[in-house]
Design an enzyme around this catalytic site. Structure first.
Site, PDB file in Angstrom:
ATOM      1  N   HIS A 186       2.004   4.540  -2.884  1.00 27.57           N
ATOM      2  CA  HIS A 186       2.127   5.989  -2.641  1.00 27.57           C
ATOM      3  C   HIS A 186       3.535   6.481  -2.995  1.00 27.57           C
ATOM      4  O   HIS A 186       3.707   7.501  -3.668  1.00 27.57           O
ATOM      5  CB  HIS A 186       1.856   6.306  -1.168  1.00 27.57           C
ATOM      6  CG  HIS A 186       0.430   6.143  -0.748  1.00 27.57           C
ATOM      7  ND1 HIS A 186      -0.622   6.665  -1.476  1.00 27.57           N
ATOM      8  CD2 HIS A 186      -0.125   5.528   0.336  1.00 27.57           C
ATOM      9  CE1 HIS A 186      -1.763   6.383  -0.858  1.00 27.57           C
ATOM     10  NE2 HIS A 186      -1.487   5.693   0.225  1.00 27.57           N
TER      11      HIS A 186
ATOM     12  N   HIS B  60       0.835  -1.206   0.000  1.00 22.68           N
ATOM     13  CA  HIS B  60       0.000   0.000   0.000  1.00 22.68           C
ATOM     14  C   HIS B  60       0.870   1.257   0.000  1.00 22.68           C
ATOM     15  O   HIS B  60       0.681   2.154  -0.833  1.00 22.68           O
ATOM     16  CB  HIS B  60      -0.912  -0.010   1.227  1.00 22.68           C
ATOM     17  CG  HIS B  60      -1.825   1.160   1.308  1.00 22.68           C
ATOM     18  ND1 HIS B  60      -3.102   1.157   0.801  1.00 22.68           N
ATOM     19  CD2 HIS B  60      -1.644   2.411   1.821  1.00 22.68           C
ATOM     20  CE1 HIS B  60      -3.675   2.330   1.003  1.00 22.68           C
ATOM     21  NE2 HIS B  60      -2.801   3.112   1.622  1.00 22.68           N
ATOM     22  N   GLU B  61       1.819   1.304   0.925  1.00 23.34           N
ATOM     23  CA  GLU B  61       2.667   2.491   1.026  1.00 23.34           C
ATOM     24  C   GLU B  61       3.633   2.582  -0.149  1.00 23.34           C
ATOM     25  O   GLU B  61       3.998   3.681  -0.568  1.00 23.34           O
ATOM     26  CB  GLU B  61       3.439   2.477   2.352  1.00 23.34           C
ATOM     27  CG  GLU B  61       2.565   2.478   3.598  1.00 23.34           C
ATOM     28  CD  GLU B  61       1.582   3.643   3.642  1.00 23.34           C
ATOM     29  OE1 GLU B  61       1.874   4.702   3.018  1.00 23.34           O
ATOM     30  OE2 GLU B  61       0.533   3.515   4.287  1.00 23.34           O
TER      31      GLU B  61
END
Length: 415
Positions: free
Chosen positions: A22, A18-19
């Site tokens: 980003h 997820h990170e």
């Protein structure tokens, strides 16, 4: 130990991907990413590569990418303040904010004017004369012994277009959907996906098929003189014949022979159903595995959205939700049941994390996307202080909700 290690790896992978979504798209937009963190709270371990510090933190409840411009800069330099500067090629590359005596190589100046945002310059009086120095766009500030890279305006989150910022935010949840697809693909290639071909899959021990000496891979040509073209044809005939003798015409190694067997009778919702103890045939080919991963990702996403709708309409109560404790418990149980189940469960969790983060709630990625949509419609951004307050209140509400759900989990599993 395998189950405990599985929990750590599953949750680490979900947060990491997820990170990472980003981070990758923020860097592609030219945003300075100061930190990539797994976990919250005190640091356990960190290292720096390039401009980003990669950190492992104590509390396993998420992660974050700290982008320049999202939070106020922690180090400020005001006119009249004494600082030390170190130059290379006539540009300032290091700015010493305090503890100046520890840096004897630095030139000490009294700041008259400073702009580290757009013009990248410092003006100061030195020996009674006003001097101007240009600042390198990757200059480091040293405060309390810690180095912090400056963030010019063009490296800050707010300087990028709405599309670039939205992409960087959306990339986190999108990475979770991609991870789910990959996990399902790995599972399908490793353990196979069901097919509708008229072959026998795995044979259950002690079932009618094993007693009749049927084998995995046998091709079924006929059942009770009825020709079969698919696995579903076999299921239909067998399920409608509970406790009856059936005659199978089998093809094995290019030879055909007849096998009689008596089906078991099982009660399914008050109705007798025939079973012979055979799983459907599977394939490990790339094409079917690819289709399975895509279709299953879509099915899980649809089910989660339906569940959220039922929660909103009151058809599902808050008591039925699971928080970290419940998810840890279910992950432990999935690991006990084998790698295939663990991979599928991890895919479900990854999709769930992606969908939850896209909800239009403050502090979540979906809430941040809402503010970007408002900016696109209005033609100007929402006041950063007001947006920050909304996200802060949203975060506090989410933490309270997690505590309530966690308490429900503790009562459900331990009392």
């Amino acid at each position: 130990m395998f189950e405990v290690l599985s929990i750590i790896l599953v949750f680490g992978a979900l947060v990491f991907f997820h990170e990472l979504g980003h981070l990758v798209f923020a860097k592609r937009a030219g945003i300075l990413c100061r930190e990539f963190a797994l976990g919250m709270g005190p640091k356990l371990f960190s290292f720096k590569k390039g401009e980003t510090t990669y950190t492992l933190r104590l509390l396993p409840i998420g992660g974050f990418v700290r982008m320049a411009g999202e939070d106020p800069e922690v180090v400020k330099i005001n006119p009249g303040q004494e600082i030390g500067i170190i130059l290379e090629n006539e540009k300032i590359v290091r700015i010493i904010v305090d503890q100046l005596r520890s840096h004897p190589q630095a030139e000490v100046i009294s700041v008259e004017r400073i702009d580290l945002d757009k013009k990248l310059l410092i003006e100061a009086y030195l020996d009674g004369e006003l001097h101007r120095w240009n600042v390198h766009p990757q200059a480091m500030m040293v405060s309390h012994g810690q180095e912090i890279q400056i963030a010019p305006w063009d490296r800050q989150f707010g300087s990028k277009t709405v599309r670039q910022r939205a992409t960087a935010i959306f990339a986190g949840p999108a990475a979770n959907f991609i991870l789910a697809f990959i996990l399902l693909m790995v599972m399908a290639l490793s353990y196979g996906t069901p097919t509708n071909l008229p072959y026998l899959g795995e044979i259950s021990k002690g079932g009618p098929a094993e007693r009749a000496e049927l084998k995995e891979g046998d091709r079924i040509l006929q059942v009770n003189n009825q020709a079969v073209q698919s696995w579903q044809d076999i299921v239909t005939i067998v399920s409608q014949s509970p406790g009856q003798e059936l005659t199978f015409i089998i093809e094995r190694n290019k030879e055909q022979f007849t096998v009689p067997l008596v089906t078991d009778s099982l009660d399914v919702e008050g109705k007798a159903v025939g079973k012979i103890g055979v799983y459907p045939p599977v394939t490990k080919e790339f094409g079917p595995s690819l289709n399975y991963a895509g279709e299953t990702t879509w099915q899980f996403s649809t089910l989660i959205f339906k569940g959220l709708g039922m929660l909103v309409t009151g058809k599902v109560s808050m008591d039925e939700l699971s928080g970290p404790v419940g998810i840890f418990n279910y992950t432990y149980e999935a690991a006990e049941r084998g790698m295939a189940i663990l991979l599928k469960w991890s895919a479900i969790l990854s999709i769930n994390l992606g969908i939850i983060n896209l909800l239009p709630l403050p502090a979540l990625d979906g809430g941040r996307l809402v503010f970007l949509m408002l900016e696109a419609v209005r033609g100007r951004p929402v006041d950063p202080q007001k947006e920050g307050m909304v996200h802060f209140l949203g975060f506090a509400f989410l933490m309270l909700l997690i505590l309530v759900i966690t308490w429900n989990d503790i009562q459900r599993f331990f009392f």
